[in-house]
Design a protein around this motif. Sequence first.
Motif, PDB file in Angstrom:
ATOM      1  N   LEU A 186       6.022  10.812  16.631  1.00 39.02           N
ATOM      2  CA  LEU A 186       5.862  12.323  16.200  1.00 39.02           C
ATOM      3  C   LEU A 186       6.782  12.724  15.338  1.00 39.02           C
ATOM      4  O   LEU A 186       6.549  13.882  14.604  1.00 39.02           O
ATOM      5  CB  LEU A 186       5.916  13.132  17.521  1.00 39.02           C
ATOM      6  N   MET A 187       7.764  12.002  14.874  1.00 38.27           N
ATOM      7  CA  MET A 187       8.716  12.274  13.847  1.00 38.27           C
ATOM      8  C   MET A 187       7.987  12.039  12.406  1.00 38.27           C
ATOM      9  O   MET A 187       8.391  10.867  11.644  1.00 38.27           O
ATOM     10  CB  MET A 187       9.943  11.312  13.903  1.00 38.27           C
ATOM     11  N   THR A 188       7.033  12.994  11.875  1.00 42.57           N
ATOM     12  CA  THR A 188       6.460  12.443  10.791  1.00 42.57           C
ATOM     13  C   THR A 188       7.102  12.932   9.394  1.00 42.57           C
ATOM     14  O   THR A 188       6.977  12.264   8.352  1.00 42.57           O
ATOM     15  CB  THR A 188       5.275  13.572  10.688  1.00 42.57           C
ATOM     16  N   ASN A 189       8.433  13.489   9.785  1.00 43.48           N
ATOM     17  CA  ASN A 189       9.305  13.683   8.671  1.00 43.48           C
ATOM     18  C   ASN A 189      10.347  12.499   8.321  1.00 43.48           C
ATOM     19  O   ASN A 189      10.879  12.469   7.263  1.00 43.48           O
ATOM     20  CB  ASN A 189      10.452  14.919   8.764  1.00 43.48           C
ATOM     21  N   ARG A 190      10.051  11.684   8.907  1.00 43.29           N
ATOM     22  CA  ARG A 190      10.780  10.418   8.954  1.00 43.29           C
ATOM     23  C   ARG A 190       9.775   9.078   8.691  1.00 43.29           C
ATOM     24  O   ARG A 190       9.306   8.856   9.579  1.00 43.29           O
ATOM     25  CB  ARG A 190      11.888   9.891  10.038  1.00 43.29           C
ATOM     26  N   PRO A 191      10.059   8.488   7.309  1.00 47.75           N
ATOM     27  CA  PRO A 191       9.222   6.954   7.259  1.00 47.75           C
ATOM     28  C   PRO A 191       9.246   6.100   8.253  1.00 47.75           C
ATOM     29  O   PRO A 191      10.537   5.764   8.844  1.00 47.75           O
ATOM     30  CB  PRO A 191       9.676   6.806   5.837  1.00 47.75           C
ATOM     31  N   HIS A 192       8.548   5.490   8.695  1.00 51.91           N
ATOM     32  CA  HIS A 192       8.329   4.354   9.812  1.00 51.91           C
ATOM     33  C   HIS A 192       8.891   3.020   8.851  1.00 51.91           C
ATOM     34  O   HIS A 192       8.254   2.839   8.032  1.00 51.91           O
ATOM     35  CB  HIS A 192       7.033   4.337  10.445  1.00 51.91           C
ATOM     36  N   GLN A 193       9.815   2.317   9.279  1.00 49.44           N
ATOM     37  CA  GLN A 193      10.360   1.369   8.800  1.00 49.44           C
ATOM     38  C   GLN A 193       9.639  -0.244   9.369  1.00 49.44           C
ATOM     39  O   GLN A 193       9.589  -0.194  10.590  1.00 49.44           O
ATOM     40  CB  GLN A 193      11.860   1.047   9.148  1.00 49.44           C
ATOM     41  N   TYR A 194       8.980  -0.965   8.520  1.00 50.05           N
ATOM     42  CA  TYR A 194       8.484  -2.263   9.060  1.00 50.05           C
ATOM     43  C   TYR A 194       8.854  -3.350   8.322  1.00 50.05           C
ATOM     44  O   TYR A 194       9.502  -3.579   6.995  1.00 50.05           O
ATOM     45  CB  TYR A 194       6.897  -2.261   8.764  1.00 50.05           C
ATOM     46  N   LEU A 195       9.068  -4.530   9.077  1.00 51.66           N
ATOM     47  CA  LEU A 195       9.420  -5.725   8.509  1.00 51.66           C
ATOM     48  C   LEU A 195       8.180  -6.784   8.841  1.00 51.66           C
ATOM     49  O   LEU A 195       7.582  -6.828   9.534  1.00 51.66           O
ATOM     50  CB  LEU A 195      10.560  -6.423   9.362  1.00 51.66           C
ATOM     51  N   ILE A 196       7.692  -7.141   7.486  1.00 56.31           N
ATOM     52  CA  ILE A 196       6.294  -7.948   7.254  1.00 56.31           C
ATOM     53  C   ILE A 196       6.637  -9.015   6.699  1.00 56.31           C
ATOM     54  O   ILE A 196       7.302  -9.329   5.789  1.00 56.31           O
ATOM     55  CB  ILE A 196       5.277  -7.032   6.649  1.00 56.31           C
ATOM     56  N   ARG A 197       5.940 -10.334   7.483  1.00 55.54           N
ATOM     57  CA  ARG A 197       5.957 -11.706   6.763  1.00 55.54           C
ATOM     58  C   ARG A 197       4.690 -11.868   6.563  1.00 55.54           C
ATOM     59  O   ARG A 197       3.904 -11.861   7.555  1.00 55.54           O
ATOM     60  CB  ARG A 197       6.919 -12.657   7.818  1.00 55.54           C
ATOM     61  N   SER A 198       4.411 -12.415   5.399  1.00 54.89           N
ATOM     62  CA  SER A 198       2.852 -13.153   5.195  1.00 54.89           C
ATOM     63  C   SER A 198       2.907 -14.261   4.557  1.00 54.89           C
ATOM     64  O   SER A 198       3.950 -14.915   3.932  1.00 54.89           O
ATOM     65  CB  SER A 198       2.245 -11.924   4.557  1.00 54.89           C
ATOM     66  N   SER A 199       1.675 -14.575   4.163  1.00 55.59           N
ATOM     67  CA  SER A 199       1.410 -15.967   3.332  1.00 55.59           C
ATOM     68  C   SER A 199       1.852 -15.683   1.774  1.00 55.59           C
ATOM     69  O   SER A 199       1.930 -16.640   1.154  1.00 55.59           O
ATOM     70  CB  SER A 199       0.022 -16.485   3.407  1.00 55.59           C
ATOM     71  N   ASP A 200       1.637 -14.338   1.560  1.00 55.33           N
ATOM     72  CA  ASP A 200       2.069 -13.811  -0.088  1.00 55.33           C
ATOM     73  C   ASP A 200       2.538 -12.527   0.000  1.00 55.33           C
ATOM     74  O   ASP A 200       1.826 -11.598  -0.248  1.00 55.33           O
ATOM     75  CB  ASP A 200       0.885 -13.832  -0.679  1.00 55.33           C
ATOM     76  N   ASP A 201       4.084 -12.539   0.177  1.00 56.62           N
ATOM     77  CA  ASP A 201       4.497 -11.011   0.377  1.00 56.62           C
ATOM     78  C   ASP A 201       4.524 -10.353  -1.094  1.00 56.62           C
ATOM     79  O   ASP A 201       4.406  -9.208  -0.955  1.00 56.62           O
ATOM     80  CB  ASP A 201       6.218 -11.284   0.656  1.00 56.62           C
ATOM     81  N   ARG A 202       4.541 -11.150  -2.156  1.00 60.88           N
ATOM     82  CA  ARG A 202       4.623 -10.133  -3.373  1.00 60.88           C
ATOM     83  C   ARG A 202       2.939  -9.605  -3.595  1.00 60.88           C
ATOM     84  O   ARG A 202       3.077  -8.346  -4.067  1.00 60.88           O
ATOM     85  CB  ARG A 202       4.870 -11.026  -4.494  1.00 60.88           C
ATOM     86  N   ALA A 203       1.986 -10.474  -3.377  1.00 64.89           N
ATOM     87  CA  ALA A 203       0.763  -9.793  -3.387  1.00 64.89           C
ATOM     88  C   ALA A 203       0.563  -8.620  -2.427  1.00 64.89           C
ATOM     89  O   ALA A 203      -0.166  -7.597  -2.933  1.00 64.89           O
ATOM     90  CB  ALA A 203      -0.258 -10.784  -3.203  1.00 64.89           C
ATOM     91  N   LEU A 204       0.953  -8.882  -1.277  1.00 68.42           N
ATOM     92  CA  LEU A 204       0.565  -7.877  -0.405  1.00 68.42           C
ATOM     93  C   LEU A 204       1.644  -6.506  -0.708  1.00 68.42           C
ATOM     94  O   LEU A 204       0.998  -5.290  -0.425  1.00 68.42           O
ATOM     95  CB  LEU A 204       1.330  -8.208   1.026  1.00 68.42           C
ATOM     96  N   VAL A 213       4.945   6.156   5.338  1.00 67.13           N
ATOM     97  CA  VAL A 213       4.894   7.634   5.334  1.00 67.13           C
ATOM     98  C   VAL A 213       3.693   8.270   6.401  1.00 67.13           C
ATOM     99  O   VAL A 213       3.706   9.323   6.696  1.00 67.13           O
ATOM    100  CB  VAL A 213       4.895   8.491   3.932  1.00 67.13           C
ATOM    101  N   ASP A 214       2.653   7.604   6.341  1.00 64.30           N
ATOM    102  CA  ASP A 214       1.350   7.910   7.304  1.00 64.30           C
ATOM    103  C   ASP A 214       1.272   6.600   8.146  1.00 64.30           C
ATOM    104  O   ASP A 214       0.508   5.795   8.104  1.00 64.30           O
ATOM    105  CB  ASP A 214       0.207   8.036   6.239  1.00 64.30           C
ATOM    106  N   PHE A 215       1.691   6.760   9.432  1.00 61.65           N
ATOM    107  CA  PHE A 215       1.830   5.750  10.248  1.00 61.65           C
ATOM    108  C   PHE A 215       0.450   5.415  10.509  1.00 61.65           C
ATOM    109  O   PHE A 215      -0.006   4.234  10.564  1.00 61.65           O
ATOM    110  CB  PHE A 215       2.443   6.290  11.686  1.00 61.65           C
ATOM    111  N   HIS A 216      -0.737   6.132  10.792  1.00 61.83           N
ATOM    112  CA  HIS A 216      -2.057   6.038  11.242  1.00 61.83           C
ATOM    113  C   HIS A 216      -2.775   5.128  10.165  1.00 61.83           C
ATOM    114  O   HIS A 216      -3.479   4.360  10.424  1.00 61.83           O
ATOM    115  CB  HIS A 216      -2.609   6.948  11.738  1.00 61.83           C
ATOM    116  N   ARG A 217      -2.526   5.659   8.921  1.00 63.19           N
ATOM    117  CA  ARG A 217      -3.192   5.166   7.636  1.00 63.19           C
ATOM    118  C   ARG A 217      -2.702   3.841   7.341  1.00 63.19           C
ATOM    119  O   ARG A 217      -3.426   2.666   7.243  1.00 63.19           O
ATOM    120  CB  ARG A 217      -3.106   6.066   6.374  1.00 63.19           C
TER     121      ARG A 217
END
Length: 305
Positions: A220-238, A265-269
């Motif tokens: 519900l804290m839409t004023n604060r961006p959600h932080q994510y850590l993502i690992r993938s097969s091609d981080d640069r392309a992602l 900044v848009d959790f659902h999208r």
Amino acid sequence: MAVVRIEKASRWFGNVVAVNDVSIDITPGITGLLGPNGAGKSTLIHMMSGFLPPSDGSVTLDGEVIWRNSGAYRRIGLVPETESTYEFLDGREFVRANAELQGLPDPGAATERALETVEMTAAADRPVGTYSKGMRQRVKMASALVHDPAVLLLDEPFNGMDPRQRMHLMELLRRMGEEGRTVLFSSHILEEVEQLATHIEVIVAGRHAASGDFRRIRRLMTNRPHQYLIRSSDDRALAAALIADPCTQGLELDPVEQALKVEAVDFHRFAERLPLLARERGIRLLTVSPSDESLESVFSYLVSA
């Protein structure tokens, strides 16, 4: 099934406002009460236990005002943060005193049950003045449980306990919550609250700041961006695909973590677009984990707001 209701309650001491227009329902299950030092947590607990009347508003148990209500007191157990023990009594005498004050038909049997529940039978004949901090906490817990209350209020109950004692108390509180009792505890150790509480209430500067599951509060804290850590097969392309989408506002390739740090900044999208963008580009997602959805992060955001 017992419900403690705090309605527009305030409490002031002279010119100092400790609690300001707070409305909270404490329902069956385990509720964690959080707030910085001096936020008003202990004052709230004292009002819920009937030690203090609200200066304004009301505090009730199943619709009955708690202040100066002996019927309500019989349904409430309190473990205060302050040392409220008579050091010349032994543990058994201390617990039995509360059993007799409650007018129990068999105070001796109730005392032994309570001592056994908190694993204090072996030390029950020792003076309370010889107890360690953790043992004092446990004998206070036995005193609060001796009359089998429907509501249990605990102010920093884990203070001074060793890891084994802490685990035992956590299991005891879980069991009580599962039995349908109304349990509220305050703690400055957020990990304990995260492991134990099914619901949290946050007090900041005497005001009610948030209520509910901390993950829902974070979303519900839409004023604060959600932080994510993502690992993938091609981080640069992602990263190139995500930065072009309005659901993100910042990305960073972290060579130490060997991962992509994303600010959404848009959790659902973001939740919808991430797998679609990866599939369109033939990228395998290996790890997608929120890095600021812990109780510690949520509490930090609420306190600094």
